[in-house]
Design a protein around this motif. Structure first.
Motif, PDB file in Angstrom:
ATOM      1  N   LEU A  52       0.871  -1.165   0.000  1.00 25.36           N
ATOM      2  CA  LEU A  52       0.000   0.000   0.000  1.00 25.36           C
ATOM      3  C   LEU A  52       0.912   1.220   0.000  1.00 25.36           C
ATOM      4  N   THR A  53       0.670   2.139  -0.919  1.00 23.95           N
ATOM      5  CA  THR A  53       1.461   3.371  -0.967  1.00 23.95           C
ATOM      6  C   THR A  53       0.518   4.536  -0.682  1.00 23.95           C
ATOM      7  N   ARG A  73      -7.030  15.696   4.742  1.00 23.58           N
ATOM      8  CA  ARG A  73      -6.596  16.385   3.532  1.00 23.58           C
ATOM      9  C   ARG A  73      -6.562  15.349   2.415  1.00 23.58           C
ATOM     10  N   ARG A  74      -6.446  15.763   1.191  1.00 22.36           N
ATOM     11  CA  ARG A  74      -6.357  14.815   0.075  1.00 22.36           C
ATOM     12  C   ARG A  74      -5.077  13.999   0.227  1.00 22.36           C
ATOM     13  N   ILE A  75      -5.230  12.669   0.149  1.00 16.89           N
ATOM     14  CA  ILE A  75      -4.066  11.790   0.229  1.00 16.89           C
ATOM     15  C   ILE A  75      -4.034  10.921  -1.025  1.00 16.89           C
ATOM     16  N   ALA A  76      -2.836  10.630  -1.501  1.00 18.66           N
ATOM     17  CA  ALA A  76      -2.661   9.791  -2.687  1.00 18.66           C
ATOM     18  C   ALA A  76      -2.525   8.349  -2.226  1.00 18.66           C
ATOM     19  N   VAL A  77      -3.482   7.508  -2.637  1.00 22.21           N
ATOM     20  CA  VAL A  77      -3.510   6.098  -2.226  1.00 22.21           C
ATOM     21  C   VAL A  77      -3.352   5.216  -3.453  1.00 22.21           C
ATOM     22  N   GLU A  78      -2.342   4.350  -3.430  1.00 22.35           N
ATOM     23  CA  GLU A  78      -2.145   3.350  -4.477  1.00 22.35           C
ATOM     24  C   GLU A  78      -2.228   1.989  -3.802  1.00 22.35           C
ATOM     25  N   ASN A  79      -3.263   1.235  -4.133  1.00 23.91           N
ATOM     26  CA  ASN A  79      -3.520  -0.046  -3.476  1.00 23.91           C
ATOM     27  C   ASN A  79      -3.040  -1.206  -4.338  1.00 23.91           C
ATOM     28  N   ARG A  80      -1.912  -1.766  -3.978  1.00 23.73           N
ATOM     29  CA  ARG A  80      -1.367  -2.958  -4.640  1.00 23.73           C
ATOM     30  C   ARG A  80      -1.428  -4.144  -3.679  1.00 23.73           C
ATOM     31  N   THR A  81      -2.534  -4.223  -2.911  1.00 18.26           N
ATOM     32  CA  THR A  81      -2.756  -5.338  -1.993  1.00 18.26           C
ATOM     33  C   THR A  81      -3.900  -6.191  -2.526  1.00 18.26           C
ATOM     34  N   ASP A  82      -4.234  -7.243  -1.799  1.00 11.29           N
ATOM     35  CA  ASP A  82      -5.335  -8.116  -2.198  1.00 11.29           C
ATOM     36  C   ASP A  82      -6.651  -7.759  -1.522  1.00 11.29           C
ATOM     37  N   ARG A 105      -6.182  -0.334  -7.663  1.00 12.16           N
ATOM     38  CA  ARG A 105      -6.655   1.017  -8.009  1.00 12.16           C
ATOM     39  C   ARG A 105      -5.850   2.093  -7.282  1.00 12.16           C
ATOM     40  N   THR A 106      -5.972   3.316  -7.775  1.00  9.75           N
ATOM     41  CA  THR A 106      -5.395   4.483  -7.113  1.00  9.75           C
ATOM     42  C   THR A 106      -6.501   5.511  -6.932  1.00  9.75           C
TER      43      THR A 106
END
Length: 117
Positions: A52-53, A73-82, A105-106
């Protein structure tokens, strides 16, 4: 010959029978629900496999609640988990879910903390 427990002074065999008796009675009582009581399922928290990034910080196999900021606040989430990642408005996964970022997804939702489904 029975051995005595160093901490409690109870002979080992008698202590073993006492434990067995308590477990037997506990098992019997556990099978009879109290009036109006609802069974409670145990909470199982599993780790999300993958990375998770969030705001450029990588979390390998995240588990539990991760507080990212002190204020929303707006956070950038990149989900590379299951698993899906829930984004919460406030720190410590409070304040309601503002978005769920599905696996692969991001997103850039408003929030301060995240937790896997």
């Amino acid at each position: 010959m029975a051995h005595t427990c160093e901490h409690c002074g109870i002979p080992w065999r008698r202590g073993l029978f006492t434990v067995a008796a308590v477990l037997g009675v506990g098992g019997l009582l556990g099978a009879v629900p109290e009036s109006g009581a609802h069974p409670v399922a145990p909470i199982v928290r599993e780790t999300a496999a993958g990375t998770l990034t969030v705001d450029g910080h990588h979390y390998l196999d995240p588990s539990g609640c991760l507080t990212i900021r002190k204020v929303p606040r707006r956070i950038a989430v990149e989900n590379r988990t299951d698993r899906g990642i829930r984004v919460y408005l406030l720190p410590v996964c409070k304040g309601g879910v503002t978005n769920v970022v599905e696996p692969g997804r991001t997103a850039t939702p408003l929030g301060a903390s995240v937790q896997s489904d």
